[in-house]
Design an enzyme around this catalytic site. Structure first.
Site, mmCIF file in Angstrom:
data_model
loop_
_atom_site.group_PDB
_atom_site.id
_atom_site.type_symbol
_atom_site.label_atom_id
_atom_site.label_comp_id
_atom_site.label_asym_id
_atom_site.label_seq_id
_atom_site.Cartn_x
_atom_site.Cartn_y
_atom_site.Cartn_z
ATOM 1 N N SER A 240 0.845 -1.184 0.000
ATOM 2 C CA SER A 240 0.000 0.000 0.000
ATOM 3 C C SER A 240 0.884 1.238 0.000
ATOM 4 C CB SER A 240 -0.868 0.005 1.261
ATOM 5 O OG SER A 240 -0.046 0.238 2.389
ATOM 6 N N LYS A 241 0.267 2.367 -0.167
ATOM 7 C CA LYS A 241 1.048 3.598 -0.186
ATOM 8 C C LYS A 241 1.803 3.803 1.115
ATOM 9 C CE LYS A 241 -1.301 6.053 -3.752
ATOM 10 N NZ LYS A 241 -2.075 7.190 -4.176
ATOM 11 N N ARG A 242 1.145 3.436 2.177
ATOM 12 C CA ARG A 242 1.758 3.576 3.483
ATOM 13 C C ARG A 242 3.044 2.749 3.573
ATOM 14 N NH1 ARG A 242 0.719 5.896 7.558
ATOM 15 N NH2 ARG A 242 1.314 5.364 9.674
ATOM 16 N N HIS A 243 3.056 1.661 2.830
ATOM 17 C CA HIS A 243 4.187 0.727 2.884
ATOM 18 C C HIS A 243 5.314 1.043 1.920
ATOM 19 C CE1 HIS A 243 1.236 -2.417 4.557
ATOM 20 N NE2 HIS A 243 1.842 -1.772 5.517
ATOM 21 N N GLY A 244 5.072 1.875 0.981
ATOM 22 C CA GLY A 244 6.144 2.145 0.036
ATOM 23 C C GLY A 244 5.725 2.015 -1.410
#
Length: 466
Positions: A240-244
């Site tokens: 996800s975006k949060r993850h990279g």
RNA sequence: GACCCCAUCGUCUAGAGGCCUAGGACAUCAGCCUUUCACGCUGAAGACACGGGUUCGACUCCCGUUGGGGUCACCA
């Protein structure tokens, strides 16, 4: 046979991390085999494709240092050719018009799901006489796919994978508005571009079966497929975006060097024995598909950071100064003068040893270009108590007369002072550091003094004695 | 749900039946170095998902289970 690979992003967003790795693998494979690497922009979805996204992708690839052979192909421009292929299939009886309405399709889908069937479209127009076509309905063209048997692909990464043809329904080739679908466009373009190796994300594996059916209907040879595993987030779920799952420019903005990201991405899912630090040249020499792993890998920022630290330490001082120039100016609030830039370059050797990202580097370099009086962190201020100031006051005159003003000599002088005063070096060095850098952590104190110069150093010390 | 794929330390991975007392890297912990912070060095802890086979011998081969993932559009 000359190897031809292609990277085919759809311009609906930035070049994300998974796409970057796919691009890298395609590029590396082509270069390793002395073939060509092509770039194709899959912009057939006019609603979602944007010129900004195309720019972002091109810029991202450029930043990573991946260049492409021949001209860039824009898929949308080839729509006529795609449509012609669908028409010829129609003439040969290998495709047919389907007049189903969206509602009918939805019903079929629902019924198929309920019955646990994989084939969603029931083929009701497959052998029906076009004369029965309802009036006023624009038909789509569907491939007359094999009903029985199975389709097998020899995947260079995943091995032999087979699926029953019953699982695959008759895919739409040409939409009712006459535009080609992705399946058609990809196959025609890959063929026309003479692509020999289709290297792409594992999420396309099931597409390979449909595309293989299309290749056969067209009497074209299928290219070799290589479906590389996807990149997952730290929790194993989809990135996800949060993850990279960010655009590569986001990594650039976080202070990562392109060579670090390249190295990291390369080692994610591919290996060459115990090698960890791999240059571009070595990668070209070593890269091949047989060493690509089959399982999905999790994205790990810590390892990327470590690699980035390594490449920062290896980077040329002048390049690093140029890279932090802008951020440093906005942080410092003034235009950097030549003398300040020279100071940065002189101090870079000590600075880059301590940074994991360019942002760290800029932050730790700020004291070199800060205007007096320096702002001092709380921790550093605590080091500058009355006792410490007294020591600095005693040391200052000696420092002022130091000759020459050089790292080794300064160190000898301060050490001699501490010894004479029966103080541990730290008792003198830490307050000195606080005065000179405004911080409790910095490169070697004596290196800092030499880089700062006598005048600036003495002034900064003086600022703390008033 | 159907179909397909995957499965070694927390993470990335080495391992192509005996070389495995399962190796390396990151992260973690301890120590050394040291004026701080880093770098560097030394060491520690840490994995073959489970169950059946096959074999003289399985991390390696086969089957199943479990777990994870992907795909099921007139999107790409």
């Amino acid at each position: 046979m000359t190897v031809v690979t292609r990277f085919a992003p759809s311009p609906t967003g930035f070049l994300h991390i998974g796409g970057a790795r796919t691009a890298l693998f395609n590029w590396l494979f082509a270069r390793h085999h002395g073939g060509s690497a092509r770039l194709r922009i899959e912009d057939t979805d006019r609603k979602r494709s944007t010129p900004e996204a195309i720019e972002a992708i091109l810029a991202g690839l450029d930043w990573l240092g991946l260049d492409w052979d021949d001209e860039v192909v824009y898929q949308a421009e080839r729509a006529e050719r795609h449509a012609a292929c669908a028409k010829s299939l129609l003439e040969q009886g290998r495709a047919y018009y389907c007049y189903c309405s969206p509602e009918e399709l939805a019903e079929m889908r629902q019924a198929a799901r309920a019955a646990g069937r994989a084939r969603l479209y029931d083929g009701r127009w497959r052998d029906r006489d076009p004369a029965e076509a309802p009036a006023g309905v624009d038909p789509v063209i569907r491939l007359k796919a094999p009903l029985e048997g199975e389709t097998t692909i020899e995947d260079l990464v995943q091995g032999e994978v087979t699926v029953a043809n019953q699982q695959l329904d008759d895919m739409v080739l040409l939409r009712a508005d006459g535009t080609p679908t992705y399946m058609l466009s990809v196959v025609v373009d890959d063929h026309d571009m003479a692509v020999t190796h289709v290297i792409r994300g594992d999420d396309h594996l099931t597409n390979a079966f449909r595309q293989t059916q299309l290749y056969r209907a067209l009497d074209w040879a299928t290219p070799a497929f290589a479906h590389i595993p996807l990149i997952h987030g730290p929790d194993g779920a989809k990135l996800s975006k949060r993850h990279g799952a960010l655009g590569v420019e986001a990594y650039r903005d976080m202070g990562y060097l392109p060579e670090a990201l390249n190295n990291y991405l390369l080692r994610l899912g591919w290996s060459h024995g115990d090698e960890e630090i791999i240059s571009r040249d070595q990668a070209v020499q070593w890269f091949d598909l047989d060493a690509v792993g089959r399982g999905a890998a999790r994205f790990d920022f810590a390892k990327l950071e470590n690699l980035n630290g390594h490449y920062i330490r290896e980077a040329d001082d002048e390049r690093l100064v140029a890279l932090i120039h802008g951020p440093l100016e906005s942080a410092a609030g003034h235009t950097l003068e030549p003398a300040e830039l020279a100071r940065l370059k002189a101090g870079m050797a000590g600075l880059k040893m301590r940074a994991k990202t360019l942002n760290d580097l800029a932050e730790s370099a700020a004291f070199y270009v800060a205007k007096r009086p320096l702002s001092v962190t709380d921790k550093a201020a605590k080091l500058l108590d009355d006792e410490a100031r007294a020591r600095l006051a005693a040391l200052a005159p000696r420092l002022a007369g130091a000759e020459p003003w050089r790292e080794a000599d300064l160190e000898a002088l301060v050490r001699a002072f501490a010894e004479a005063e029966e103080l541990k070096l730290g008792k003198v060095a830490q307050p000195l550091r606080a005065a000179l850098t405004g911080s409790t952590a910095s490169p070697s104190l004596f290196e800092v003094m030499e880089v700062l110069g006598r005048e600036e150093s003495m002034a900064r010390i003086g600022d703390q004695l008033v």
